[in-house]
Design a protein around this motif. Structure first.
Motif, mmCIF file in Angstrom:
data_model
loop_
_atom_site.group_PDB
_atom_site.id
_atom_site.type_symbol
_atom_site.label_atom_id
_atom_site.label_comp_id
_atom_site.label_asym_id
_atom_site.label_seq_id
_atom_site.Cartn_x
_atom_site.Cartn_y
_atom_site.Cartn_z
ATOM 1 N N ALA A 60 2.533 6.639 -0.822
ATOM 2 C CA ALA A 60 1.328 7.149 -0.144
ATOM 3 C C ALA A 60 1.584 7.679 1.259
ATOM 4 C CB ALA A 60 0.228 6.092 -0.115
ATOM 5 N N CYS A 61 2.826 7.941 1.626
ATOM 6 C CA CYS A 61 3.172 8.427 2.971
ATOM 7 C C CYS A 61 2.974 9.938 3.064
ATOM 8 C CB CYS A 61 4.615 8.053 3.290
ATOM 9 S SG CYS A 61 5.102 8.439 4.978
ATOM 10 N N LEU A 62 2.253 10.386 4.093
ATOM 11 C CA LEU A 62 2.048 11.821 4.333
ATOM 12 C C LEU A 62 3.062 12.384 5.310
ATOM 13 C CD1 LEU A 62 -1.846 12.072 4.594
ATOM 14 C CD2 LEU A 62 -0.384 12.720 2.675
ATOM 15 N N CYS A 79 -0.625 7.902 6.412
ATOM 16 C CA CYS A 79 -0.765 7.587 4.992
ATOM 17 C C CYS A 79 -1.896 8.379 4.340
ATOM 18 C CB CYS A 79 -1.048 6.095 4.812
ATOM 19 S SG CYS A 79 0.187 5.024 5.547
ATOM 20 N N ALA A 80 -1.830 8.485 3.035
ATOM 21 C CA ALA A 80 -2.860 9.170 2.245
ATOM 22 C C ALA A 80 -4.025 8.222 1.958
ATOM 23 C CB ALA A 80 -2.256 9.653 0.927
ATOM 24 N N GLY A 81 -5.172 8.815 1.633
ATOM 25 C CA GLY A 81 -6.342 8.030 1.225
ATOM 26 C C GLY A 81 -6.745 7.032 2.288
ATOM 27 N N ASN A 82 -7.122 5.827 1.853
ATOM 28 C CA ASN A 82 -7.499 4.794 2.827
ATOM 29 C C ASN A 82 -6.369 3.793 3.040
ATOM 30 O OD1 ASN A 82 -7.814 3.674 0.288
ATOM 31 N ND2 ASN A 82 -9.857 2.861 0.645
ATOM 32 N N TYR A 83 -5.126 4.186 2.689
ATOM 33 C CA TYR A 83 -3.964 3.380 3.038
ATOM 34 C C TYR A 83 -3.808 3.395 4.557
ATOM 35 C CZ TYR A 83 -1.864 2.941 -1.646
ATOM 36 O OH TYR A 83 -1.600 2.622 -2.936
ATOM 37 N N VAL A 84 -3.204 2.346 5.113
ATOM 38 C CA VAL A 84 -2.917 2.272 6.536
ATOM 39 C C VAL A 84 -1.432 1.988 6.730
ATOM 40 C CG1 VAL A 84 -5.234 1.524 7.219
ATOM 41 C CG2 VAL A 84 -3.518 -0.188 6.629
ATOM 42 N N VAL A 85 -0.884 2.429 7.869
ATOM 43 C CA VAL A 85 0.517 2.147 8.185
ATOM 44 C C VAL A 85 0.617 0.674 8.582
ATOM 45 C CG1 VAL A 85 2.450 2.665 9.713
ATOM 46 C CG2 VAL A 85 0.960 4.511 8.923
ATOM 47 N N SER A 86 1.537 -0.029 7.941
ATOM 48 C CA SER A 86 1.775 -1.441 8.230
ATOM 49 C C SER A 86 3.266 -1.709 8.093
ATOM 50 C CB SER A 86 0.981 -2.319 7.265
ATOM 51 O OG SER A 86 1.269 -3.682 7.472
ATOM 52 N N GLY A 87 3.914 -2.035 9.200
ATOM 53 C CA GLY A 87 5.349 -2.311 9.167
ATOM 54 C C GLY A 87 6.181 -1.100 8.773
ATOM 55 N N GLY A 88 5.712 0.094 9.088
ATOM 56 C CA GLY A 88 6.459 1.301 8.796
ATOM 57 C C GLY A 88 6.249 1.876 7.407
ATOM 58 N N SER A 89 5.441 1.223 6.589
ATOM 59 C CA SER A 89 5.108 1.763 5.268
ATOM 60 C C SER A 89 3.592 1.734 5.091
ATOM 61 C CB SER A 89 5.811 0.962 4.159
ATOM 62 O OG SER A 89 5.385 -0.378 4.169
#
Length: 140
Positions: A32-34, A46-56
């Motif tokens: 899911a990384c943009l 990130c794509a969608g409602n994903y959030v960056v956490s710990g670099g992923s």
């Protein structure tokens, strides 16, 4: 998919191919990384409602990763209102609980009883503005 460019476009990183001109899509490195860092070490957006956490990318609190869709904009689905974090959509899929709830197996019952709309009472006191009551629930 790798692309050949002198300079990688946004959302791609140099993958150090034989000519050092191969660009690899960040989403192929991290789910899911943009966009990612220039060296591809971590995800930035990130794509969608994903959030960056710990670099992923991961689902934020209150959401779980749905296994029924591959569309990243729909992948993070909302947890039941009783869960802070969860593994599925029902009240029996809780991994952790929000305020005034305690994890009991895989559910989060209210500590002092449920109020309107599934909200929990803050205390055992009759007056919910009272955080601690004396020997009687009616005496704050």
């Amino acid at each position: 998919m790798n692309l050949c460019y002198d300079t990688c476009p946004s959302g791609y990183v140099n993958s150090n191919g034989p000519t050092k001109k191969y660009c690899k899509y960040c989403g192929d490195i991290f789910t899911a990384c943009l966009t990612c860092t220039a060296n591809g070490a971590s995800c930035l957006t990130c794509a969608g409602n994903y959030v960056v956490s710990g670099g992923s990318c991961s689902c934020p609190n209150g959401y779980y990763v749905s296994s029924t869709t591959t569309n990243y904009t729909l992948k993070c689905q909302v947890c039941d209102i009783s869960c802070l974090t969860c593994s599925g959509p029902t009240s029996n899929n809780c991994l952790s609980c929000g305020s005034y709830r305690t994890l009991n197996g895989t559910s989060c019952p209210c500590n002092y009883g449920a109020g309107p709309n599934g909200a929990c009472y803050m205390s055992a006191c009759s007056d919910q503005a009272c955080i601690q009551c004396s020997s009687s629930p009616s005496l704050c």
